[in-house]
Design a protein around this motif. Structure first.
Motif, PDB file in Angstrom:
ATOM      1  N   LEU A   1      14.975  36.819  28.351  1.00  0.00           N
ATOM      2  CA  LEU A   1      16.202  37.507  27.965  1.00  0.00           C
ATOM      3  C   LEU A   1      17.325  36.514  27.701  1.00  0.00           C
ATOM      4  O   LEU A   1      18.078  36.660  26.729  1.00  0.00           O
ATOM      5  N   ALA A   2      17.432  35.496  28.538  1.00  0.00           N
ATOM      6  CA  ALA A   2      18.468  34.479  28.347  1.00  0.00           C
ATOM      7  C   ALA A   2      18.229  33.683  27.067  1.00  0.00           C
ATOM      8  O   ALA A   2      19.180  33.370  26.335  1.00  0.00           O
ATOM      9  N   ALA A   3      16.983  33.358  26.788  1.00  0.00           N
ATOM     10  CA  ALA A   3      16.666  32.605  25.570  1.00  0.00           C
ATOM     11  C   ALA A   3      17.000  33.410  24.329  1.00  0.00           C
ATOM     12  O   ALA A   3      17.585  32.886  23.375  1.00  0.00           O
ATOM     13  N   VAL A   4      16.666  34.680  24.339  1.00  0.00           N
ATOM     14  CA  VAL A   4      16.955  35.535  23.184  1.00  0.00           C
ATOM     15  C   VAL A   4      18.466  35.715  23.041  1.00  0.00           C
ATOM     16  O   VAL A   4      19.007  35.628  21.940  1.00  0.00           O
ATOM     17  N   ALA A   5      19.154  35.940  24.146  1.00  0.00           N
ATOM     18  CA  ALA A   5      20.610  36.127  24.083  1.00  0.00           C
ATOM     19  C   ALA A   5      21.301  34.873  23.552  1.00  0.00           C
ATOM     20  O   ALA A   5      22.227  34.962  22.745  1.00  0.00           O
ATOM     21  N   GLY A   6      20.850  33.720  23.979  1.00  0.00           N
ATOM     22  CA  GLY A   6      21.498  32.477  23.586  1.00  0.00           C
ATOM     23  C   GLY A   6      21.138  31.975  22.201  1.00  0.00           C
ATOM     24  O   GLY A   6      21.836  31.124  21.652  1.00  0.00           O
ATOM     25  N   HIS A   7      20.041  32.462  21.641  1.00  0.00           N
ATOM     26  CA  HIS A   7      19.560  31.965  20.345  1.00  0.00           C
ATOM     27  C   HIS A   7      19.257  33.114  19.382  1.00  0.00           C
ATOM     28  O   HIS A   7      18.442  32.982  18.479  1.00  0.00           O
TER      29      HIS A   7
ATOM     30  N   HIS B   1      14.999  48.776  24.627  1.00  0.00           N
ATOM     31  CA  HIS B   1      14.442  49.103  25.937  1.00  0.00           C
ATOM     32  C   HIS B   1      15.045  48.256  27.055  1.00  0.00           C
ATOM     33  O   HIS B   1      14.418  48.068  28.103  1.00  0.00           O
ATOM     34  N   ALA B   2      16.243  47.746  26.810  1.00  0.00           N
ATOM     35  CA  ALA B   2      16.972  46.972  27.817  1.00  0.00           C
ATOM     36  C   ALA B   2      16.135  45.823  28.392  1.00  0.00           C
ATOM     37  O   ALA B   2      16.220  45.522  29.586  1.00  0.00           O
ATOM     38  N   GLY B   3      15.327  45.217  27.544  1.00  0.00           N
ATOM     39  CA  GLY B   3      14.540  44.067  27.975  1.00  0.00           C
ATOM     40  C   GLY B   3      13.406  44.385  28.920  1.00  0.00           C
ATOM     41  O   GLY B   3      12.886  43.490  29.594  1.00  0.00           O
ATOM     42  N   GLU B   4      12.985  45.632  28.947  1.00  0.00           N
ATOM     43  CA  GLU B   4      11.930  46.067  29.860  1.00  0.00           C
ATOM     44  C   GLU B   4      10.702  45.163  29.778  1.00  0.00           C
ATOM     45  O   GLU B   4      10.161  44.921  28.709  1.00  0.00           O
TER      46      GLU B   4
ATOM     47  N   ARG C   1      14.053  43.525  18.869  1.00  0.00           N
ATOM     48  CA  ARG C   1      14.215  44.981  18.776  1.00  0.00           C
ATOM     49  C   ARG C   1      13.800  45.656  20.088  1.00  0.00           C
ATOM     50  O   ARG C   1      14.481  46.554  20.586  1.00  0.00           O
ATOM     51  N   HIS C   2      12.683  45.206  20.654  1.00  0.00           N
ATOM     52  CA  HIS C   2      12.236  45.757  21.942  1.00  0.00           C
ATOM     53  C   HIS C   2      13.294  45.508  23.021  1.00  0.00           C
ATOM     54  O   HIS C   2      13.611  46.415  23.794  1.00  0.00           O
ATOM     55  N   ILE C   3      13.825  44.315  23.064  1.00  0.00           N
ATOM     56  CA  ILE C   3      14.847  43.988  24.061  1.00  0.00           C
ATOM     57  C   ILE C   3      16.069  44.884  23.876  1.00  0.00           C
ATOM     58  O   ILE C   3      16.612  45.420  24.840  1.00  0.00           O
TER      59      ILE C   3
END
Length: 78
Positions: free
Chosen positions: A63-69, A53-56, A48-50
């Motif tokens: 960010l890559a780990a969250v995007a990929g999984h 807040h655009a991953g601030e 939710r934070h990512i």
């Protein structure tokens, strides 16, 4: 959940896995750690934070780990 604390913890986890020269192993390692050791509420709060807040504050590898999984890390709330 304090998003800033979660970001710091995720970044610390990323620092550990970044020693691996294989970028896929880094993102898989971060995501695997978050899945195994973080409560689903913590994972949802990080995602939710990512999103909000655009991953601030997050390292690019987090960010890559969250995007990929994403589906595995942020299951729908019960």
């Amino acid at each position: 959940m304090d998003a800033h604390k979660l970001v710091k913890m995720a970044n610390d986890i990323a620092t550990f896995f970044e020693s691996d020269p294989d970028p896929a192993a880094v993102t898989d390692g971060i995501a695997g750690h978050l899945r195994r050791f973080w409560d689903p509420r913590m994972r949802r709060a990080l995602v939710r934070h990512i999103d909000e807040h655009a991953g601030e504050g997050c390292k690019p590898t987090v960010l890559a780990a969250v995007a990929g999984h994403r589906d595995a890390l942020a299951p729908p709330a019960p």
